[in-house]
Enzyme design. Structure first.
Site, PDB file in Angstrom:
ATOM      1  N   ARG A 141       0.808  -1.222   0.000  1.00 35.23           N
ATOM      2  CA  ARG A 141       0.000   0.000   0.000  1.00 35.23           C
ATOM      3  C   ARG A 141       0.837   1.265   0.000  1.00 35.23           C
ATOM      4  O   ARG A 141       0.396   2.302  -0.420  1.00 35.23           O
ATOM      5  CB  ARG A 141      -0.920   0.000   1.229  1.00 35.23           C
ATOM      6  CG  ARG A 141      -2.064  -0.968   1.082  1.00 35.23           C
ATOM      7  CD  ARG A 141      -2.695  -1.273   2.396  1.00 35.23           C
ATOM      8  NE  ARG A 141      -1.782  -2.039   3.254  1.00 35.23           N
ATOM      9  CZ  ARG A 141      -2.038  -2.361   4.506  1.00 35.23           C
ATOM     10  NH1 ARG A 141      -3.146  -1.951   5.072  1.00 35.23           N
ATOM     11  NH2 ARG A 141      -1.179  -3.071   5.206  1.00 35.23           N
ATOM     12  N   LYS A 170      -0.928 -18.494   5.992  1.00 33.92           N
ATOM     13  CA  LYS A 170      -1.738 -18.723   7.165  1.00 33.92           C
ATOM     14  C   LYS A 170      -1.906 -17.412   7.933  1.00 33.92           C
ATOM     15  O   LYS A 170      -1.109 -16.502   7.680  1.00 33.92           O
ATOM     16  CB  LYS A 170      -1.120 -19.801   8.056  1.00 33.92           C
ATOM     17  CG  LYS A 170       0.215 -19.387   8.670  1.00 33.92           C
ATOM     18  CD  LYS A 170       0.729 -20.432   9.592  1.00 33.92           C
ATOM     19  CE  LYS A 170       0.052 -20.357  10.936  1.00 33.92           C
ATOM     20  NZ  LYS A 170       0.915 -19.763  11.989  1.00 33.92           N
ATOM     21  N   ASP A 220       1.597 -24.307   4.185  1.00 33.85           N
ATOM     22  CA  ASP A 220       1.943 -24.630   5.567  1.00 33.85           C
ATOM     23  C   ASP A 220       3.435 -24.896   5.509  1.00 33.85           C
ATOM     24  O   ASP A 220       3.864 -25.937   4.980  1.00 33.85           O
ATOM     25  CB  ASP A 220       1.198 -25.878   6.043  1.00 33.85           C
ATOM     26  CG  ASP A 220       1.493 -26.166   7.499  1.00 33.85           C
ATOM     27  OD1 ASP A 220       2.678 -26.064   7.894  1.00 33.85           O
ATOM     28  OD2 ASP A 220       0.570 -26.500   8.246  1.00 33.85           O
ATOM     29  N   HIS A 221       4.241 -23.964   5.996  1.00 30.06           N
ATOM     30  CA  HIS A 221       5.668 -24.071   5.703  1.00 30.06           C
ATOM     31  C   HIS A 221       6.318 -25.312   6.307  1.00 30.06           C
ATOM     32  O   HIS A 221       7.375 -25.741   5.866  1.00 30.06           O
ATOM     33  CB  HIS A 221       6.422 -22.782   6.073  1.00 30.06           C
ATOM     34  CG  HIS A 221       6.710 -22.624   7.531  1.00 30.06           C
ATOM     35  ND1 HIS A 221       5.783 -22.168   8.429  1.00 30.06           N
ATOM     36  CD2 HIS A 221       7.828 -22.850   8.258  1.00 30.06           C
ATOM     37  CE1 HIS A 221       6.324 -22.138   9.633  1.00 30.06           C
ATOM     38  NE2 HIS A 221       7.569 -22.541   9.561  1.00 30.06           N
ATOM     39  N   LYS A 271       9.612 -28.387   4.958  1.00 28.02           N
ATOM     40  CA  LYS A 271      10.846 -28.741   5.677  1.00 28.02           C
ATOM     41  C   LYS A 271      11.324 -30.115   5.197  1.00 28.02           C
ATOM     42  O   LYS A 271      10.533 -31.049   5.084  1.00 28.02           O
ATOM     43  CB  LYS A 271      10.604 -28.765   7.193  1.00 28.02           C
ATOM     44  CG  LYS A 271      10.364 -27.367   7.782  1.00 28.02           C
ATOM     45  CD  LYS A 271      10.220 -27.442   9.295  1.00 28.02           C
ATOM     46  CE  LYS A 271       9.728 -26.127   9.877  1.00 28.02           C
ATOM     47  NZ  LYS A 271      10.761 -25.142  10.125  1.00 28.02           N
ATOM     48  N   GLU A 295       9.121 -24.096  21.264  1.00 34.33           N
ATOM     49  CA  GLU A 295       9.884 -22.901  20.891  1.00 34.33           C
ATOM     50  C   GLU A 295      10.385 -22.232  22.155  1.00 34.33           C
ATOM     51  O   GLU A 295       9.713 -22.269  23.193  1.00 34.33           O
ATOM     52  CB  GLU A 295       9.006 -21.925  20.133  1.00 34.33           C
ATOM     53  CG  GLU A 295       8.527 -22.445  18.797  1.00 34.33           C
ATOM     54  CD  GLU A 295       7.717 -21.391  18.055  1.00 34.33           C
ATOM     55  OE1 GLU A 295       8.289 -20.710  17.210  1.00 34.33           O
ATOM     56  OE2 GLU A 295       6.528 -21.233  18.359  1.00 34.33           O
ATOM     57  N   HIS A 341       0.517 -26.792  11.579  1.00 31.52           N
ATOM     58  CA  HIS A 341       1.783 -27.534  11.538  1.00 31.52           C
ATOM     59  C   HIS A 341       1.712 -28.893  12.260  1.00 31.52           C
ATOM     60  O   HIS A 341       2.105 -29.914  11.707  1.00 31.52           O
ATOM     61  CB  HIS A 341       2.920 -26.721  12.173  1.00 31.52           C
ATOM     62  CG  HIS A 341       3.026 -25.313  11.657  1.00 31.52           C
ATOM     63  ND1 HIS A 341       2.751 -24.974  10.365  1.00 31.52           N
ATOM     64  CD2 HIS A 341       3.392 -24.150  12.264  1.00 31.52           C
ATOM     65  CE1 HIS A 341       2.948 -23.668  10.197  1.00 31.52           C
ATOM     66  NE2 HIS A 341       3.330 -23.158  11.337  1.00 31.52           N
ATOM     67  N   LYS A 348       5.347 -21.868  23.526  1.00 35.60           N
ATOM     68  CA  LYS A 348       6.366 -20.813  23.407  1.00 35.60           C
ATOM     69  C   LYS A 348       7.062 -20.691  24.757  1.00 35.60           C
ATOM     70  O   LYS A 348       6.525 -21.103  25.782  1.00 35.60           O
ATOM     71  CB  LYS A 348       5.704 -19.483  23.059  1.00 35.60           C
ATOM     72  CG  LYS A 348       4.978 -19.538  21.709  1.00 35.60           C
ATOM     73  CD  LYS A 348       5.261 -18.323  20.879  1.00 35.60           C
ATOM     74  CE  LYS A 348       4.614 -18.403  19.521  1.00 35.60           C
ATOM     75  NZ  LYS A 348       5.520 -18.683  18.418  1.00 35.60           N
TER      76      LYS A 348
HETATM   77  C1  BG6 Z   1       4.585 -19.905  12.395  1.00 39.74           C
HETATM   78  C2  BG6 Z   1       3.938 -19.394  13.662  1.00 39.74           C
HETATM   79  O1  BG6 Z   1       3.635 -20.480  11.557  1.00 39.74           O
HETATM   80  O2  BG6 Z   1       5.550 -20.886  12.739  1.00 39.74           O
HETATM   81  C3  BG6 Z   1       4.974 -18.836  14.611  1.00 39.74           C
HETATM   82  O3  BG6 Z   1       2.998 -18.388  13.322  1.00 39.74           O
HETATM   83  C4  BG6 Z   1       6.053 -19.859  14.870  1.00 39.74           C
HETATM   84  O4  BG6 Z   1       4.367 -18.444  15.841  1.00 39.74           O
HETATM   85  C5  BG6 Z   1       6.596 -20.403  13.559  1.00 39.74           C
HETATM   86  O5  BG6 Z   1       7.086 -19.226  15.621  1.00 39.74           O
HETATM   87  C6  BG6 Z   1       7.542 -21.543  13.806  1.00 39.74           C
HETATM   88  O6  BG6 Z   1       8.151 -21.905  12.595  1.00 39.74           O
HETATM   89  P1  BG6 Z   1       9.564 -22.623  12.589  1.00 39.74           P
HETATM   90  O7  BG6 Z   1       9.808 -22.916  11.138  1.00 39.74           O
HETATM   91  O8  BG6 Z   1      10.538 -21.656  13.185  1.00 39.74           O
HETATM   92  O9  BG6 Z   1       9.396 -23.841  13.417  1.00 39.74           O
END
Ligand code: BG6
Length: 511
Positions: free
Chosen positions: A58, A166, A195-196, A200, A234, A258, A358
């Site tokens: 924007r 997401k 979904d990353h 992996k 995490e 995830h 977390k």
């Molecule tokens: C994201 C979450 O999808 O994944 C984050 O929104 C999280 O809160 C992250 O920290 C973790 O990804 P990775 O690849 O570091 O495990």
């Protein structure tokens, strides 16, 4: 200087001429992940000779300013720290910026003009990949405006695809609404819900491990497996994302996507082919087979908690309620542990425990498969205090690898039993650094391969599965279960270990 874009005419996976258009171009994801991923693909020679990037946002930003900011981000965030100037110059010289308020249909004409100008300049039609890296509030309007401006039209030879980041919805009704509205603008085959975790390397390896090693499949069931633990831990807190996180919580942020994807890959039946719909059909079957937790059982099957102050990596950190941007009366969970049961022939009676949190003791994501004890312990009169049943663990990150814990006799005159590890580590076995998840996923979306992306029914099943948990937590139809506390830097609340000890002799595996 060498230009890997044009270096590899024998590569059969080579992409057609393409343009990637990133909405949310001034945001974090673009700078930390997406453009560094494109750069690394370019270094690997995986981008086509005719390749362009357009950033859309924007704010009014000149091409030069946009390019400068990307240059410093790539230097900071690329997994390859030493920048190949030739490759980067080629990529950044073909990168542009278009200023477009997402809800202003007129501005999409500028975007269209820019794409057509680049097509005219390169003398060929380009496949279009639109990446929605914006706040989810804009997913619908961007898709609608892309469609109205004709940018999603495909021809025999050129494709238009949309990657949707997401969170995909906030609950079942909102996910359904979003699916329906996206489908008004494009076909399901054009939508790539990312979904990353699926990008992996170690997550993909789960399927290779299961389906290319004949000896695991016969024991991959309730007869031999006692239980499964999936941990997404995490050490970071919510940081600057409190605004988003406080209205989301870890169940939505990590488990709905995830962690449930990991569970599906452990539990699914062999797909008929390694193709998008075949794999996704099997994942949907798993999600459908997971027993929905009744409202009045949520308190005994799910533990929620939030971090209190403590120390992580030797540093004092504040509790969740003290984080800036968190509402003082927040009940949002930063930790959750759940027990799932899968009602099918393979998994009946095998609890699947999932935890995510977390501010835990360390960052580690692991799946562990705990095998049943041997039917008769021959060595029971011996020193068996160290005896443990077999555990197969997939270390998703960090220190990626697979470990199989078995029992062995240590050398010496006494017959003792001691657990030892058979270890496979990516680092030492392959000697190359694994690509980042976004590299693989961007490449797959450009190729049109949706195997590692989630389908609409999958997303909806995952929300449906958690629907009662959200309701119970909101006190709908039952007394809302408590939000426990845990010290930052610990492994979570005691209640989470107690959840496992209802069925097992011990709590969560130590990571
Ligand atoms: C994201 C979450 O999808 O994944 C984050 O929104 C999280 O809160 C992250 O920290 C973790 O990804 P990775 O690849 O570091 O495990």
């Amino acid at each position: 200087m060498e230009n890997p874009f044009k270096n590899d005419s024998s590569d059969t996976t080579r992409l057609d001429p393409s343009i990637v258009v990133i909405f949310g171009a001034t945001g974090d994801l673009t700078h930390r992940k997406l453009v560094p991923a494109l750069y690394n693909l370019a270094v690997d020679g995986l981008l086509p000779a005719h390749f362009f990037t357009i950033g859309v946002a924007r704010r009014a930003v000149a091409d030069a300013e946009f390019r400068d900011s990307l240059t410093s981000s790539v230097k900071q965030f690329s997994r390859r720290q030493k920048i190949n100037e030739g490759v980067w110059k080629e990529l950044i010289d073909h990168t542009y910026y278009v200023n477009c308020p997402f809800d202003d249909a007129e501005s999409y004409k500028d975007l269209r003009c820019k794409i057509e100008e680049l097509e005219a300049h390169s003398g060929m039609k380009l496949n279009r990949l639109f990446y929605l890296a914006t706040s989810p509030d804009y997913f619908e309007i961007i898709s609608k405006n892309l469609s109205l401006s004709g940018l999603l039209e495909e021809t025999e030879t050129t494709k238009a695809r949309v990657i949707v980041e997401k969170p995909f919805g906030n609950d079942l009704p909102s996910a359904k609404l979003l699916n329906n509205s996206l489908l008004q603008s494009m076909k399901e085959q054009q939508i790539f819900r990312i979904d990353h975790y699926l990008g992996k390397e170690t997550v993909q390896n789960l399927l290779v491990f299961r389906f290319s090693n004949g000896f695991f499949e016969p024991i991959w069931n309730h007869k031999y497996i006692d239980h499964v633990e999936i941990s997404v831990c995490e050490s970071i807190g919510v940081g600057s994302r409190a605004g988003y996180f406080d209205s989301s919580g870890i169940l939505r942020d990590i488990v709905q996507n995830h962690a449930l994807q990991l569970l599906c890959l452990v539990a699914l039946e062999p797909p008929v082919a390694f193709e998008a719909d075949a794999v996704r059909d099997e994942k949907v079957k798993v999600l459908k087979s997971i027993r929905r937790i009744p409202l009045d059982k949520v308190g005994s099957k799910v533990v929620r908690a939030r971090y209190q102050s403590g120390a992580v990596d030797g540093k004092e950190v504040t509790g969740y309620l003290g984080e800036s941007g968190v509402s003082p009366d927040s009940t949002t969970e930063t930790y959750v542990a759940l027990e799932f049961e899968i009602d099918n022939w393979r998994w009946a009676g095998v609890p699947f425990y999932v935890r995510a949190g977390k501010r835990l003791a360390k960052r580690t994501t692991e799946i562990s498969i705990h095998f049943k004890e041997v039917p008769h312990l021959l060595f029971k009169d011996q020193d068996i205090k160290n005896w443990k049943s077999n555990v197969l663990s997939f270390r998703i990150q960090p220190d990626e690898g697979i470990t199989f814990k078995i029992s062995a006799k240590p050398p010496g005159p006494k017959l003792k039993v001691q657990p030892v590890n058979m270890d496979f580590s990516y680092g030492s076995s392959f000697g190359v650094e694994a690509p980042e998840a976004y590299e693989r996923l961007l490449l797959d979306a450009m190729r049109g391969d949706a195997t590692l992306f989630t389908r609409n029914d999958e997303i909806e099943q995952a929300w449906d599965l958690l629907d009662n948990v959200f309701k119970a937590w909101a006190g709908e139809g039952t007394k809302a279960p408590p939000v426990f506390g845990y010290e930052a830097g610990s492994w979570g609340p005691v209640a989470a270990d107690e959840l496992l000890m209802k069925k097992l002799s011990q709590g969560w595996r130590r990571l």
